[in-house]
Design a protein around this motif. Structure first.
Motif, short mmCIF file in Angstrom:
data_model
loop_
_atom_site.label_atom_id
_atom_site.label_comp_id
_atom_site.label_asym_id
_atom_site.label_seq_id
_atom_site.Cartn_x
_atom_site.Cartn_y
_atom_site.Cartn_z
N ARG A 81 34.00 36.58 22.00
CA ARG A 81 34.12 35.63 20.89
C ARG A 81 34.91 34.39 21.26
O ARG A 81 34.50 33.24 21.00
CB ARG A 81 34.76 36.31 19.68
CG ARG A 81 34.90 35.37 18.46
CD ARG A 81 35.48 36.09 17.26
NE ARG A 81 34.56 37.11 16.79
CZ ARG A 81 34.81 38.42 16.79
NH1 ARG A 81 35.98 38.86 17.27
NH2 ARG A 81 33.93 39.28 16.34
N VAL B 147 32.96 32.04 23.50
CA VAL B 147 31.90 31.35 22.76
C VAL B 147 32.49 30.22 21.91
O VAL B 147 31.96 29.10 21.87
CB VAL B 147 31.11 32.34 21.88
CG1 VAL B 147 30.12 31.59 20.97
CG2 VAL B 147 30.35 33.34 22.75
N TYR C 16 31.80 26.23 22.32
CA TYR C 16 31.34 25.41 21.19
C TYR C 16 32.22 24.16 21.02
O TYR C 16 31.72 23.04 20.88
CB TYR C 16 31.34 26.22 19.90
CG TYR C 16 31.14 25.35 18.69
CD1 TYR C 16 29.89 24.83 18.38
CD2 TYR C 16 32.22 24.99 17.88
CE1 TYR C 16 29.71 23.99 17.29
CE2 TYR C 16 32.05 24.16 16.80
CZ TYR C 16 30.79 23.66 16.50
OH TYR C 16 30.62 22.82 15.43
N HIS D 126 23.74 26.24 18.80
CA HIS D 126 22.62 26.95 19.39
C HIS D 126 22.90 27.32 20.85
O HIS D 126 22.64 28.45 21.28
CB HIS D 126 21.35 26.09 19.31
CG HIS D 126 21.01 25.63 17.93
ND1 HIS D 126 20.12 24.63 17.68
CD2 HIS D 126 21.49 26.02 16.72
CE1 HIS D 126 20.03 24.43 16.37
NE2 HIS D 126 20.87 25.26 15.78
N SER E 212 25.86 27.54 22.40
CA SER E 212 26.96 28.50 22.49
C SER E 212 26.52 29.91 22.14
O SER E 212 26.89 30.88 22.81
CB SER E 212 28.11 28.06 21.57
OG SER E 212 28.54 26.77 21.89
N CYS E 213 25.70 30.04 21.09
CA CYS E 213 25.25 31.36 20.67
C CYS E 213 24.31 31.99 21.70
O CYS E 213 24.40 33.19 21.97
CB CYS E 213 24.55 31.27 19.30
SG CYS E 213 25.68 30.92 17.94
N CYS F 211 24.92 35.44 23.63
CA CYS F 211 23.91 36.50 23.61
C CYS F 211 23.50 36.89 25.03
O CYS F 211 23.41 38.08 25.36
CB CYS F 211 22.70 36.03 22.81
SG CYS F 211 21.25 37.10 22.92
N LEU G 31 29.33 31.39 14.44
CA LEU G 31 29.02 31.75 15.83
C LEU G 31 28.74 33.24 15.99
O LEU G 31 27.81 33.64 16.70
CB LEU G 31 30.16 31.30 16.75
CG LEU G 31 30.38 29.79 16.82
CD1 LEU G 31 31.60 29.47 17.66
CD2 LEU G 31 29.15 29.08 17.38
N ASP G 32 29.55 34.08 15.34
CA ASP G 32 29.28 35.52 15.40
C ASP G 32 27.89 35.83 14.87
O ASP G 32 27.15 36.65 15.43
CB ASP G 32 30.32 36.30 14.59
CG ASP G 32 31.60 36.55 15.37
OD1 ASP G 32 31.73 36.06 16.51
OD2 ASP G 32 32.49 37.25 14.83
N GLY H 82 25.30 33.78 14.73
CA GLY H 82 24.28 33.27 15.63
C GLY H 82 24.08 34.15 16.85
O GLY H 82 22.94 34.42 17.26
N VAL H 83 25.17 34.58 17.46
CA VAL H 83 25.08 35.48 18.61
C VAL H 83 24.41 36.79 18.20
O VAL H 83 23.51 37.31 18.88
CB VAL H 83 26.46 35.75 19.22
CG1 VAL H 83 26.38 36.83 20.30
CG2 VAL H 83 27.06 34.48 19.80
#
Length: 430
Positions: free
Chosen positions: A16, A19, A23, A119, A121-122, A126, A401-402, A404-405
């Motif tokens: 986290r 990421v 971002y 987008h 960063s996610c 992932c 972000l969480d 999106g990932v």
């Protein structure tokens, strides 16, 4: 179907902060289309560190990372990288102060006003999680970072540069976009989701004269004004009320002095539709109206039409959309929704079209949930919630972000996690 996803996403806490740092860094250092050199390098370096086979420079600045993990489906996940020529007014400590010089030598501000930093960063997050828990899935995961979405040139550039030969052929292509919904929200939609968009530059010709002698002129400003008014009838009077479309005149330029009637006016027009028949009808109507107004005003030359950009409609395939929607419902519960039709546009669908494979594209929210709820309570969402391309659009870090990932991971594993992916002797997924 949530077992592999929960196994892979058990590592979310550990990634986290990285990421979030990525971002903030990308938001502080935005880059315009086909200039995303720094962003692309960040994405490529992150993929290599996670063991991906990386190809850079696809279509200019595009990046393709491939992680093969045994026999199984091939899933491609796409993120766009480019920013916009907007001066940021978010007040964030990591706000952009970046500027670039355009082709005319003018300095332009640059901002991630559409969430492409989210987008990237996610997808990096992932991709890292998928690499760290290869015991939970089988197949091939392809992370694709696309340049120049904002002008509709990037997907086509990657395809023309041989994308289909530089990546395994996917079984499905997946993508997401952060939109002005509450953070934590995920929304899918089968069929039509985003509109086609066509932008035209129209030049109408007149005859210049002194402002005191209008009888000696053919005034292109009046012609342009008549065109603007008349274009408002295309949607309201030529389409059925159940057929969505938008016609916008976003720019008019004519003349340089109050007492000189110029010899031309330039209009820039944007048309958004959802199917090819309506698209053809509306574009034909725009050209008919322009020509008719010029003829009615005795314009000395025929108007000129230049296509500036063209985006295809985004029409999600039914089966992959259903599969992703079911996976989201299982993982996100009440935060999984059906999203309404959007008038924004994308070029992402050109990538699965080049491979001849299905795709689905969904939305995640990025607005502080309390702020959104208060605006909804007052009935002022349209006024109080910043939208994409606004100088004040800045998704909150969490839970954006969480979410999106997690959404990318859950969706990819709806294919890659279908079978028992464990190697002999490995521990079972948690």
């Amino acid at each position: 179907m949530t077992g592999p996803a929960r196994t892979v996403l058990a590592g979310l806490d550990a990634v986290r902060s990285d990421v979030e740092d990525l971002y903030r860094d990308l938001h502080r250092h935005p880059e315009l289309g086909l200039r995303e050199h720094r962003t692309a390098r960040k994405a490529a370096d992150a993929l290599r560190q996670s063991g991906y086979d990386v190809t850079e420079g696809v279509g200019g600045t595009g990046v393709v990372g491939v992680l093969a993990n045994g026999d199984g489906p091939v899933v491609m996940v796409r993120a766009d990288m480019d920013a916009l020529p907007v001066r940021e007014r978010t007040g964030l400590p990591y706000a952009s102060t970046a500027t670039v010089t355009d082709t005319d030598g003018r300095e332009q501000p640059v901002m991630h006003a559409c969430g492409h930093d989210v987008h990237v960063s996610c997808l990096v997050g992932c991709a890292r999680l998928m690499a760290e828990r290869r015991d939970a899935w089988r197949g091939t995961f392809v992370a694709l970072f696309q340049p120049s979405e904002e002008d509709g040139a990037g997907a086509d550039a990657m395809v023309r540069d041989g994308l289909t030969a530089k990546s395994p052929r996917p079984d499905v292509v997946l993508a997401q976009h952060v939109l002005p919904y509450p953070a934590g929200y995920v929304g899918t939609r089968a069929g039509s989701f985003l509109s086609a968009a066509d932008s035209l530059r129209v030049t109408v010709h007149g005859r210049g004269a002194h402002g005191s002698a209008p009888q000696a002129s053919v005034d292109p400003v009046v012609i342009a004004a008549s065109i603007v008014v008349r274009l408002q009838t295309v949607v309201s009077r030529e389409l059925a009320a159940t057929t969505p479309a938008v016609v916008t005149v976003g720019s008019i330029h004519a003349g340089s002095s109050p007492n000189v009637i110029p010899d031309r006016a330039v209009l820039e027009i944007n048309v958004r539709t959802y199917d090819n028949a309506t698209r053809t009808q509306v574009l034909d109507a725009v050209k008919r109206i322009v020509r008719a107004e010029c003829e009615g005003a005795r314009s000395p030359e025929a108007p000129e039409f230049q296509r500036l950009s063209s985006f295809p409609p985004t029409v999600n395939d039914e089966e992959p959309t259903r599969r992703v929607a079911d996976a989201f419902t299982a993982y996100f519960g009440d935060d999984a929704h059906t999203v309404e039709l959007q008038t924004a546009s994308e070029d992402m669908s050109e990538i699965p079209q080049a491979f001849g494979v299905p795709f689905t594209y969904w939305a995640i929210g990025g607005i502080d949930p309390d702020r959104y709820a208060e605006a909804a309570r007052r009935g002022t969402v349209a006024q109080d919630v910043p939208v994409n391309h606004s100088a004040t659009f800045a998704p909150v870090l969490q839970p954006t972000l969480d979410t999106g990932v997690s959404a990318l991971t859950v969706a990819a594993l709806a294919w890659l996690g279908e079978t028992d992916a464990r190697e002999p002797g490995s521990a079972p997924p948690a």
